[in-house]
Design a protein around this motif. Structure first.
Motif, PDB file in Angstrom:
ATOM      1  N   ALA A 388      28.967  -5.577 -11.218  1.00 51.51           N
ATOM      2  CA  ALA A 388      27.539  -5.606 -10.874  1.00 51.51           C
ATOM      3  C   ALA A 388      27.212  -6.850 -10.061  1.00 51.51           C
ATOM      4  O   ALA A 388      27.916  -7.862 -10.117  1.00 51.51           O
ATOM      5  CB  ALA A 388      26.699  -5.582 -12.141  1.00 51.51           C
ATOM      6  N   GLU A 389      26.116  -6.752  -9.319  1.00 55.47           N
ATOM      7  CA  GLU A 389      25.650  -7.903  -8.558  1.00 55.47           C
ATOM      8  C   GLU A 389      24.992  -8.898  -9.506  1.00 55.47           C
ATOM      9  O   GLU A 389      24.357  -8.520 -10.483  1.00 55.47           O
ATOM     10  CB  GLU A 389      24.614  -7.460  -7.508  1.00 55.47           C
ATOM     11  N   SER A 390      25.136 -10.194  -9.241  1.00 56.57           N
ATOM     12  CA  SER A 390      24.458 -11.203 -10.060  1.00 56.57           C
ATOM     13  C   SER A 390      23.002 -11.313  -9.613  1.00 56.57           C
ATOM     14  O   SER A 390      22.686 -11.157  -8.431  1.00 56.57           O
ATOM     15  CB  SER A 390      25.148 -12.554  -9.922  1.00 56.57           C
ATOM     16  N   ASP A 391      22.122 -11.593 -10.552  1.00 52.96           N
ATOM     17  CA  ASP A 391      20.688 -11.658 -10.262  1.00 52.96           C
ATOM     18  C   ASP A 391      20.233 -13.096 -10.033  1.00 52.96           C
ATOM     19  O   ASP A 391      20.717 -14.032 -10.663  1.00 52.96           O
ATOM     20  CB  ASP A 391      19.882 -11.073 -11.431  1.00 52.96           C
ATOM     21  N   SER A 392      19.276 -13.267  -9.130  1.00 59.66           N
ATOM     22  CA  SER A 392      18.691 -14.577  -8.877  1.00 59.66           C
ATOM     23  C   SER A 392      17.426 -14.740  -9.714  1.00 59.66           C
ATOM     24  O   SER A 392      16.937 -13.789 -10.332  1.00 59.66           O
ATOM     25  CB  SER A 392      18.332 -14.701  -7.395  1.00 59.66           C
ATOM     26  N   THR A 393      16.900 -15.949  -9.721  1.00 58.39           N
ATOM     27  CA  THR A 393      15.647 -16.217 -10.442  1.00 58.39           C
ATOM     28  C   THR A 393      14.521 -15.358  -9.897  1.00 58.39           C
ATOM     29  O   THR A 393      13.710 -14.813 -10.658  1.00 58.39           O
ATOM     30  CB  THR A 393      15.280 -17.713 -10.318  1.00 58.39           C
ATOM     31  N   LEU A 394      14.453 -15.217  -8.558  1.00 56.20           N
ATOM     32  CA  LEU A 394      13.397 -14.413  -7.952  1.00 56.20           C
ATOM     33  C   LEU A 394      13.554 -12.941  -8.327  1.00 56.20           C
ATOM     34  O   LEU A 394      12.555 -12.255  -8.610  1.00 56.20           O
ATOM     35  CB  LEU A 394      13.410 -14.571  -6.427  1.00 56.20           C
ATOM     36  N   VAL A 395      14.778 -12.439  -8.351  1.00 58.90           N
ATOM     37  CA  VAL A 395      15.007 -11.048  -8.758  1.00 58.90           C
ATOM     38  C   VAL A 395      14.483 -10.831 -10.171  1.00 58.90           C
ATOM     39  O   VAL A 395      13.786  -9.846 -10.459  1.00 58.90           O
ATOM     40  CB  VAL A 395      16.508 -10.689  -8.684  1.00 58.90           C
ATOM     41  N   ASN A 396      14.796 -11.756 -11.072  1.00 58.16           N
ATOM     42  CA  ASN A 396      14.326 -11.628 -12.458  1.00 58.16           C
ATOM     43  C   ASN A 396      12.809 -11.664 -12.543  1.00 58.16           C
ATOM     44  O   ASN A 396      12.201 -10.947 -13.337  1.00 58.16           O
ATOM     45  CB  ASN A 396      14.931 -12.742 -13.320  1.00 58.16           C
ATOM     46  N   GLU A 397      12.177 -12.487 -11.709  1.00 62.68           N
ATOM     47  CA  GLU A 397      10.717 -12.558 -11.704  1.00 62.68           C
ATOM     48  C   GLU A 397      10.110 -11.251 -11.199  1.00 62.68           C
ATOM     49  O   GLU A 397       9.138 -10.737 -11.765  1.00 62.68           O
ATOM     50  CB  GLU A 397      10.258 -13.726 -10.824  1.00 62.68           C
ATOM     51  N   VAL A 398      10.683 -10.692 -10.140  1.00 62.77           N
ATOM     52  CA  VAL A 398      10.191  -9.424  -9.605  1.00 62.77           C
ATOM     53  C   VAL A 398      10.363  -8.308 -10.635  1.00 62.77           C
ATOM     54  O   VAL A 398       9.451  -7.503 -10.861  1.00 62.77           O
ATOM     55  CB  VAL A 398      10.911  -9.067  -8.290  1.00 62.77           C
ATOM     56  N   VAL A 399      11.519  -8.263 -11.292  1.00 62.96           N
ATOM     57  CA  VAL A 399      11.761  -7.244 -12.316  1.00 62.96           C
ATOM     58  C   VAL A 399      10.756  -7.389 -13.457  1.00 62.96           C
ATOM     59  O   VAL A 399      10.245  -6.396 -13.981  1.00 62.96           O
ATOM     60  CB  VAL A 399      13.208  -7.328 -12.844  1.00 62.96           C
ATOM     61  N   SER A 400      10.459  -8.629 -13.855  1.00 63.32           N
ATOM     62  CA  SER A 400       9.468  -8.858 -14.918  1.00 63.32           C
ATOM     63  C   SER A 400       8.113  -8.276 -14.533  1.00 63.32           C
ATOM     64  O   SER A 400       7.441  -7.654 -15.351  1.00 63.32           O
ATOM     65  CB  SER A 400       9.323 -10.356 -15.195  1.00 63.32           C
ATOM     66  N   ARG A 401       7.725  -8.439 -13.284  1.00 64.26           N
ATOM     67  CA  ARG A 401       6.435  -7.899 -12.835  1.00 64.26           C
ATOM     68  C   ARG A 401       6.474  -6.373 -12.776  1.00 64.26           C
ATOM     69  O   ARG A 401       5.494  -5.718 -13.121  1.00 64.26           O
ATOM     70  CB  ARG A 401       6.074  -8.492 -11.474  1.00 64.26           C
ATOM     71  N   LEU A 402       7.587  -5.824 -12.335  1.00 69.01           N
ATOM     72  CA  LEU A 402       7.713  -4.366 -12.282  1.00 69.01           C
ATOM     73  C   LEU A 402       7.591  -3.752 -13.671  1.00 69.01           C
ATOM     74  O   LEU A 402       7.128  -2.615 -13.821  1.00 69.01           O
ATOM     75  CB  LEU A 402       9.053  -3.977 -11.665  1.00 69.01           C
ATOM     76  N   ASN A 403       8.001  -4.509 -14.683  1.00 68.06           N
ATOM     77  CA  ASN A 403       7.973  -3.987 -16.048  1.00 68.06           C
ATOM     78  C   ASN A 403       6.641  -4.179 -16.752  1.00 68.06           C
ATOM     79  O   ASN A 403       6.483  -3.744 -17.898  1.00 68.06           O
ATOM     80  CB  ASN A 403       9.085  -4.651 -16.875  1.00 68.06           C
ATOM     81  N   LEU A 404       5.670  -4.816 -16.105  1.00 72.17           N
ATOM     82  CA  LEU A 404       4.350  -4.979 -16.709  1.00 72.17           C
ATOM     83  C   LEU A 404       3.596  -3.650 -16.700  1.00 72.17           C
ATOM     84  O   LEU A 404       3.874  -2.752 -15.911  1.00 72.17           O
ATOM     85  CB  LEU A 404       3.537  -6.024 -15.939  1.00 72.17           C
ATOM     86  N   ALA A 405       2.622  -3.536 -17.616  1.00 68.51           N
ATOM     87  CA  ALA A 405       1.777  -2.344 -17.651  1.00 68.51           C
ATOM     88  C   ALA A 405       1.076  -2.162 -16.311  1.00 68.51           C
ATOM     89  O   ALA A 405       0.832  -3.123 -15.577  1.00 68.51           O
ATOM     90  CB  ALA A 405       0.748  -2.462 -18.769  1.00 68.51           C
ATOM     91  N   SER A 406       0.713  -0.922 -15.999  1.00 71.14           N
ATOM     92  CA  SER A 406       0.083  -0.619 -14.709  1.00 71.14           C
ATOM     93  C   SER A 406      -1.269  -1.304 -14.553  1.00 71.14           C
ATOM     94  O   SER A 406      -1.788  -1.419 -13.444  1.00 71.14           O
ATOM     95  CB  SER A 406      -0.084   0.892 -14.549  1.00 71.14           C
ATOM     96  N   THR A 407      -1.861  -1.782 -15.663  1.00 67.08           N
ATOM     97  CA  THR A 407      -3.151  -2.488 -15.584  1.00 67.08           C
ATOM     98  C   THR A 407      -2.993  -3.902 -15.040  1.00 67.08           C
ATOM     99  O   THR A 407      -3.965  -4.515 -14.603  1.00 67.08           O
ATOM    100  CB  THR A 407      -3.811  -2.573 -16.970  1.00 67.08           C
ATOM    101  N   GLU A 408      -1.763  -4.432 -15.084  1.00 70.74           N
ATOM    102  CA  GLU A 408      -1.539  -5.829 -14.708  1.00 70.74           C
ATOM    103  C   GLU A 408      -1.190  -5.941 -13.226  1.00 70.74           C
ATOM    104  O   GLU A 408      -0.035  -6.042 -12.846  1.00 70.74           O
ATOM    105  CB  GLU A 408      -0.422  -6.426 -15.569  1.00 70.74           C
ATOM    106  N   THR A 409      -2.212  -5.924 -12.384  1.00 71.23           N
ATOM    107  CA  THR A 409      -1.976  -5.946 -10.939  1.00 71.23           C
ATOM    108  C   THR A 409      -2.675  -7.112 -10.248  1.00 71.23           C
ATOM    109  O   THR A 409      -2.627  -7.220  -9.024  1.00 71.23           O
ATOM    110  CB  THR A 409      -2.489  -4.632 -10.305  1.00 71.23           C
ATOM    111  N   LYS A 410      -3.303  -7.979 -11.021  1.00 70.82           N
ATOM    112  CA  LYS A 410      -4.093  -9.061 -10.435  1.00 70.82           C
ATOM    113  C   LYS A 410      -3.260  -9.983  -9.562  1.00 70.82           C
ATOM    114  O   LYS A 410      -3.682 -10.399  -8.486  1.00 70.82           O
ATOM    115  CB  LYS A 410      -4.765  -9.864 -11.552  1.00 70.82           C
ATOM    116  N   TYR A 411      -2.055 -10.310 -10.024  1.00 70.27           N
ATOM    117  CA  TYR A 411      -1.226 -11.289  -9.320  1.00 70.27           C
ATOM    118  C   TYR A 411      -0.162 -10.651  -8.431  1.00 70.27           C
ATOM    119  O   TYR A 411       0.600 -11.356  -7.781  1.00 70.27           O
ATOM    120  CB  TYR A 411      -0.530 -12.211 -10.329  1.00 70.27           C
TER     121      TYR A 411
END
Length: 573
Positions: A388-411
């Motif tokens: 597998a490809e190794s993940d960067s800090t930014l990748v982990n941050e983007v994945v964290s946002r993708l996993n938020l509820a659909s109501t969390e779109t402010k940021y």
């Protein structure tokens, strides 16, 4: 905003006014979801109309001064939600043989909502005097100051008898150590109810709760991981069996023990950082909390991706019968977790799913945690793994946002791509060209993101290559003939397809973007911010990420906007 509470001093009308003023909050450490059925709500409202006594409602007071008081619901979420939803026309009830909706002219708050066009009277309507009497019912409300230890003790005592909460709900509720926090986070991500903050407005709760018969809440229970894959019944899911399974898996991982020995008493210890087990887990989580969260979520996401690509559920892959269903699932999860821990991934989902589906009888017959895990790895899973490809800090941050509820779109703002595709025949000449309106929207959103409260943990971010609506994804999929990796309600489509069809490289497409952004009516500083994008890869799909770092007060075409959810609102200087 509100007034100080005392027992027998507040009426239903006072609660409604506080709700309308956004003065009621829910701390998800204690109350995580709405679980009452429509029948439960109707029966409770009937009790209030008949002036039957009800149990105390427990609140915590948040106040900066006597004129600015808001309240958090510690015990009584289901009851207060039933009251508010009845008064806001969500369901009718039967009184003296006549069925009707609440008369919204019976309270000033609902009447004002009607005048503003935010509420519409449904018919038939209950007798107005019944509604006036209802609004005047005095609720037995007790408030306490914002003292965590006191709240925890009161909450646990309120729920220590009867069947108000499952044992695991009671174990989880109010727990503040890192183990309980991680169980709560992973569980909410998998359910699709993860929010940025534990404390949310009461208005948000229906949007992040599981749908129920007659109640159209934000999360369709049949599309939640545990139901979609046939692992848990609705009843078990509502009773938080999903969280208990995650707690067992996490406990086994942190303590490096077989899942079979993670008993109820061991779980109790893990929720108490003063026990030996609790200290071991807490010390490990202090060092690698985010990494473990990412690891667990990756496994759940990959299981969903297998289903999306093959239409074969975990139930079809693993379970020859209902016998030991959750034990076998946990065994499979543990094996997949080890695979990800070793930076391995599944190469071909279809071959993998077919192999497991044809072997599920073997897994069941050989079931014993150690030998079955070895069997799965050596004889079934091993041949399907790739590096597998190794993940960067930014990748982990983007994945964290993708996993938020659909109501969390402010940021966060998502865009499916940069170019025109799937246009009508009238505008077919535009296909493959840069979509100028998309570029303008990115610039406008970026300016608005500078005008909301930001910090290093929650910077404004615009991510291109993600479809956050199923309809947009379908158009993209039909046009390019491809499927995409799912995170919660989002699809990671990437920009690769449009680059391949219309540009020689990502750089060529982004050069066109830079040329166009120079023509946008924004400051030079914001233009430079948007040109300083980053390129990342998630599941072999290329995404473009704009992180908004420029100072606040940015304008678009001379006007100031702020971000409210996923919408923009112009404000005066």
């Amino acid at each position: 905003m509100g007034k100080k509470l005392a027992v027998d001093d507040w009426t239903i009308n006072d609660i409604l006014e506080l709700y309308v003023a956004n003065g009621l909050f829910v701390d998800q450490k204690y109350q995580r979801k709405l679980v009452w059925s429509l029948g439960d709500k109707e029966l409770f409202i009937d009790s209030l109309i008949k002036k039957f006594p009800i149990p105390n409602i427990m609140m915590v007071e948040y106040s900066e001064n006597d004129d600015d008081i808001t309240y958090g619901i510690i015990d009584g979420l289901q009851r207060i939600n039933a009251i508010i939803s009845f008064m806001l026309e969500e369901f009718p009830i039967t009184v003296d043989g006549k069925r009707g909706y609440f008369d919204i002219t019976a309270t000033p708050s609902t009447f004002d909502l009607k005048q503003e066009g935010k509420l519409k009277q449904k018919k038939p309507v209950l007798d107005k005097q019944i509604c006036i009497d209802f609004r005047g019912y005095k609720l037995p409300i007790i408030s306490t100051s914002h003292d965590t230890k006191t709240i925890d003790e009161i909450f646990k005592r309120l729920n220590s008898t009867g069947t108000k909460l499952s044992k695991h709900d009671l174990r989880q509720a109010g727990a503040l150590n890192k183990f309980s926090q991680l169980v709560r986070e992973i569980s909410s991500i998998v359910r699709g109810s993860k929010t940025l903050f534990d404390i949310v407005t009461l208005e948000t709760m229906p949007k992040i709760s599981l749908s129920n018969s007659g109640l159209d809440y934000g999360i369709n229970i049949e599309k939640v991981f545990w139901r979609k894959h046939g692992i848990l019944t609705e009843d078990l899911l509502r009773k938080s069996r999903d969280e208990e399974i995650i707690a067992i898996l996490l406990g086994a991982f942190l303590l490096d023990r077989p899942m079979a020995v993670i008993s109820s008493s061991v779980l109790d210890n893990l929720y108490n950082e003063n026990t030996e087990d609790g200290k071991i887990a807490d010390n490990k989580l202090k060092k690698c909390y985010d990494n473990i969260k990412t690891l667990f979520v990756q496994v759940f996401n990959e299981m969903d991706s297998i289903y999306d690509e093959t239409n074969i559920s975990i139930s079809e892959m693993l379970f020859a019968s209902d016998r030991k269903k959750t034990d076998i699932f946990m065994l499979f999860f543990k094996t997949m977790l080890q695979m990800h821990f070793e930076c391995k991934a599944i190469g071909d989902y279809q071959d993998f799913a077919d192999t497991l589906k044809n072997s599920n009888g073997s897994i069941l017959n050989k079931f014993e945690e150690k030998t079955s895990s070895d069997y799965l790895t050596e004889n079934i899973i091993g041949s399907h793994l790739v590096n597998a490809e190794s993940d960067s800090t930014l990748v982990n941050e983007v994945v964290s946002r993708l996993n938020l509820a659909s109501t969390e779109t402010k940021y966060t703002e998502y865009k499916i791509g940069f170019t025109y595709f799937n246009t009508s025949s009238r505008y077919r000449y535009n296909e493959g060209k840069l979509n100028f309106s998309n570029v303008s929207q990115i610039a406008k959103v970026a300016s608005a993101m500078t005008n909301i409260k930001r910090d290093s943990q929650n910077p404004g971010m615009i991510i291109v290559g993600v479809a956050d609506k199923e309809s947009s994804y379908k158009q993209w999929s039909d046009y390019f003939g491809m499927s995409a990796y799912r995170y919660n309600t989002h699809r990671v489509v990437g920009v690769d397809a449009e680059v391949k069809s219309h540009y020689n490289s990502v750089d060529c497409m982004m050069n066109a973007f830079k040329d166009r952004i120079d023509m946008e009516p924004i400051s030079k500083e914001l233009k430079d911010d948007l040109k300083n994008y980053e390129i990342i890869s998630i599941q072999k799909r290329t995404l473009i990420v704009f992180t908004i770092t420029v100072e606040s007060g940015q304008l678009y075409n001379g006007k100031k906007y702020i971000r409210e959810g996923s919408d923009l609102r112009e404000i005066s200087e």
